[in-house]
Design a protein around this motif. Structure first.
Motif, mmCIF file in Angstrom:
data_model
loop_
_atom_site.group_PDB
_atom_site.id
_atom_site.type_symbol
_atom_site.label_atom_id
_atom_site.label_comp_id
_atom_site.label_asym_id
_atom_site.label_seq_id
_atom_site.Cartn_x
_atom_site.Cartn_y
_atom_site.Cartn_z
ATOM 1 N N VAL A 1 0.845 -1.281 0.045
ATOM 2 C CA VAL A 1 -0.041 0.029 0.030
ATOM 3 C C VAL A 1 0.872 1.142 -0.125
ATOM 4 N N PHE A 2 2.028 1.166 0.840
ATOM 5 C CA PHE A 2 2.927 2.442 0.782
ATOM 6 C C PHE A 2 3.962 2.211 0.277
ATOM 7 N N SER A 3 4.687 3.235 -0.214
ATOM 8 C CA SER A 3 6.131 3.216 -0.830
ATOM 9 C C SER A 3 7.184 3.111 0.460
ATOM 10 N N ASP A 4 8.436 2.670 -0.035
ATOM 11 C CA ASP A 4 9.457 2.521 0.875
ATOM 12 C C ASP A 4 10.755 2.930 0.099
ATOM 13 N N MET A 5 10.663 4.169 0.063
ATOM 14 C CA MET A 5 11.982 4.848 -0.542
ATOM 15 C C MET A 5 13.121 5.248 0.321
ATOM 16 N N SER A 6 14.213 5.040 -0.308
ATOM 17 C CA SER A 6 15.493 5.795 0.404
ATOM 18 C C SER A 6 15.625 7.330 0.551
ATOM 19 N N LEU A 7 16.185 7.611 1.634
ATOM 20 C CA LEU A 7 16.180 9.146 1.839
ATOM 21 C C LEU A 7 16.953 9.820 0.922
ATOM 22 N N ASP A 8 17.704 9.128 0.136
ATOM 23 C CA ASP A 8 18.782 9.675 -0.867
ATOM 24 C C ASP A 8 18.062 9.325 -2.429
ATOM 25 N N SER B 1 15.567 10.308 -5.390
ATOM 26 C CA SER B 1 15.586 11.618 -5.830
ATOM 27 C C SER B 1 14.125 12.041 -5.486
ATOM 28 N N ALA B 2 13.017 11.180 -5.196
ATOM 29 C CA ALA B 2 11.830 11.847 -4.986
ATOM 30 C C ALA B 2 11.625 12.331 -3.727
ATOM 31 N N MET B 3 12.771 12.021 -2.892
ATOM 32 C CA MET B 3 12.668 12.245 -1.640
ATOM 33 C C MET B 3 13.540 13.709 -1.307
ATOM 34 N N PRO C 1 12.583 17.071 -1.833
ATOM 35 C CA PRO C 1 11.932 17.828 -0.853
ATOM 36 C C PRO C 1 11.970 17.532 0.658
ATOM 37 N N VAL C 2 11.952 16.358 0.963
ATOM 38 C CA VAL C 2 12.072 15.686 2.264
ATOM 39 C C VAL C 2 13.389 16.118 2.734
ATOM 40 N N ARG C 3 14.358 15.919 2.203
ATOM 41 C CA ARG C 3 15.686 16.213 2.640
ATOM 42 C C ARG C 3 16.087 17.424 2.951
ATOM 43 N N GLU C 4 15.498 18.353 2.034
ATOM 44 C CA GLU C 4 15.570 19.686 2.041
ATOM 45 C C GLU C 4 14.702 20.420 3.174
ATOM 46 N N ALA C 5 13.702 19.774 3.432
ATOM 47 C CA ALA C 5 12.751 20.094 4.727
ATOM 48 C C ALA C 5 13.621 19.766 6.021
ATOM 49 N N LEU C 6 14.483 18.574 5.924
ATOM 50 C CA LEU C 6 14.962 18.259 7.096
ATOM 51 C C LEU C 6 16.076 18.925 7.355
ATOM 52 N N GLN C 7 16.758 19.505 6.311
ATOM 53 C CA GLN C 7 17.800 20.255 6.549
ATOM 54 C C GLN C 7 17.648 21.490 7.026
ATOM 55 N N ILE C 8 16.379 22.109 6.605
ATOM 56 C CA ILE C 8 15.963 23.568 7.189
ATOM 57 C C ILE C 8 15.769 23.417 8.624
ATOM 58 N N PHE D 1 7.064 12.671 11.075
ATOM 59 C CA PHE D 1 6.396 13.035 9.963
ATOM 60 C C PHE D 1 4.976 12.491 10.294
ATOM 61 N N GLY D 2 3.918 13.466 10.715
ATOM 62 C CA GLY D 2 2.672 12.883 10.984
ATOM 63 C C GLY D 2 1.707 12.325 9.711
ATOM 64 N N THR D 3 2.206 13.096 8.588
ATOM 65 C CA THR D 3 1.173 12.710 7.321
ATOM 66 C C THR D 3 2.125 11.821 6.494
ATOM 67 N N ALA D 4 3.054 11.148 7.013
ATOM 68 C CA ALA D 4 3.875 10.138 5.908
ATOM 69 C C ALA D 4 3.098 9.350 5.236
ATOM 70 N N LEU D 5 3.162 9.022 3.768
ATOM 71 C CA LEU D 5 2.631 7.909 3.124
ATOM 72 C C LEU D 5 3.950 7.086 2.620
ATOM 73 N N ASP D 6 4.960 7.087 3.216
ATOM 74 C CA ASP D 6 6.056 6.431 2.834
ATOM 75 C C ASP D 6 6.482 5.694 4.032
ATOM 76 N N ALA D 7 6.890 4.241 3.950
ATOM 77 C CA ALA D 7 7.133 3.450 5.041
ATOM 78 C C ALA D 7 8.475 4.012 5.910
ATOM 79 N N GLY D 8 9.466 4.247 4.967
ATOM 80 C CA GLY D 8 10.502 4.781 5.911
ATOM 81 C C GLY D 8 10.676 6.187 6.274
ATOM 82 N N LEU D 9 9.945 7.140 5.710
ATOM 83 C CA LEU D 9 9.814 8.420 6.101
ATOM 84 C C LEU D 9 8.700 8.429 7.456
ATOM 85 N N GLN D 10 7.729 7.413 7.345
ATOM 86 C CA GLN D 10 6.997 7.379 8.661
ATOM 87 C C GLN D 10 7.920 7.214 10.107
#
Length: 261
Positions: free
Chosen positions: A74-81, A83-85, A87-94, A228-237
């Protein structure tokens, strides 16, 4: 018992639910739950989603349950590295950069250090040689190691005991092989005696405060864990953002007015 049903049984028991408990919460009969677990009934995708919801499963466990019964995740499981992540890496860095001059870091579900801000890097290098940091990037292992953070924590027993109890609770809801291995490793590293039993006499103030010795100065810090309370990715959650804050004015002045190094 078929492998498919065994997965549901394992997850249900890990959450200390009987077949009756799960059936009542999912509004199906305990008999139907039994039939699913023994392979006498094939649950629909919607039924598995309902069971996942009432058991409060993580995205990863929901995917695991789906895969066991032949459905796609049901949910994706992407590495933090990935490319689709970006925006997440940028948000974390901020978030990390904005927390300077106080330490902050991003951890995965097994407490491995993934990202950190400058204040965190400076503090770690001030306490340990770089080669020690390179040998282990797991925050709990570093905290328990006699050549890691352990000698610098004057209330190490209290902090370590609470973290072990927290990890035990985490294992009860997220029983992964990695977390179980981490628990075994920490318990082999001379843990505090009677860590299972809370000791209120050692608690001070409204939150657990770590007492550190840096450059001969006593510092008192506490930390928060965000996700991340609204994460739809397994790793991000599963990501945790640990942010440290000064617990007194002297510590605040130290971080705001002193370059650690």
């Amino acid at each position: 018992m078929p492998a498919t049903g065994h997965v549901l049984t394992e997850i249900r028991r890990a959450r200390r639910l009987s077949q009756l408990d799960l059936g009542l919460q999912a509004e199906v009969s305990a008999r139907h739950i039994s039939f699913i677990e023994t392979g006498r009934a094939q649950p629909s995708r919607d039924m598995l989603l309902r069971l996942s919801e009432v058991m409060g499963l993580s995205h990863r466990d929901c995917n695991r349950l789906m895969n066991a019964f032949g459905y796609s995740p049901v949910f994706s499981d992407m590495s933090l590295d990935d490319s689709a992540m970006l925006p997440v890496r940028e948000a974390l860095q901020i978030m990390l950069d904005k927390h300077n001059p106080y330490p902050a870091a991003v951890l995965d579900i097994e407490w491995n250090l993934l990202m950190s801000n400058q204040a965190m890097q400076d503090m770690m290098l001030a306490l340990m040689p770089k080669e020690r940091l390179l040998q282990s990037e797991n925050m709990l292992v570093l905290l328990f190691h006699h050549q890691g953070l352990r000698p610098y924590l004057t209330n190490w027993d209290t902090v370590a005991s609470l973290l072990l109890r927290r990890l035990r609770l985490q294992l009860s809801t997220q029983p992964t092989a990695g977390l179980a291995k981490l628990m075994d490793r920490l318990l082999s590293m001379d843990p505090p005696r009677d860590w299972q039993t809370p000791s209120p006499d050692s608690w001070e103030g409204p939150m657990l405060t770590s007492h550190l010795q840096i450059h001969g100065q006593s510092l008192n810090v506490f930390s928060t864990l965000s996700s991340f309370g609204t994460a739809l990715d397994a790793g991000l959650q599963e990501l945790m953002i640990e942010s440290y804050f000064p617990a007194d004015e002297a510590t605040r002045r130290f971080f705001e007015g002193t370059a650690i190094g």
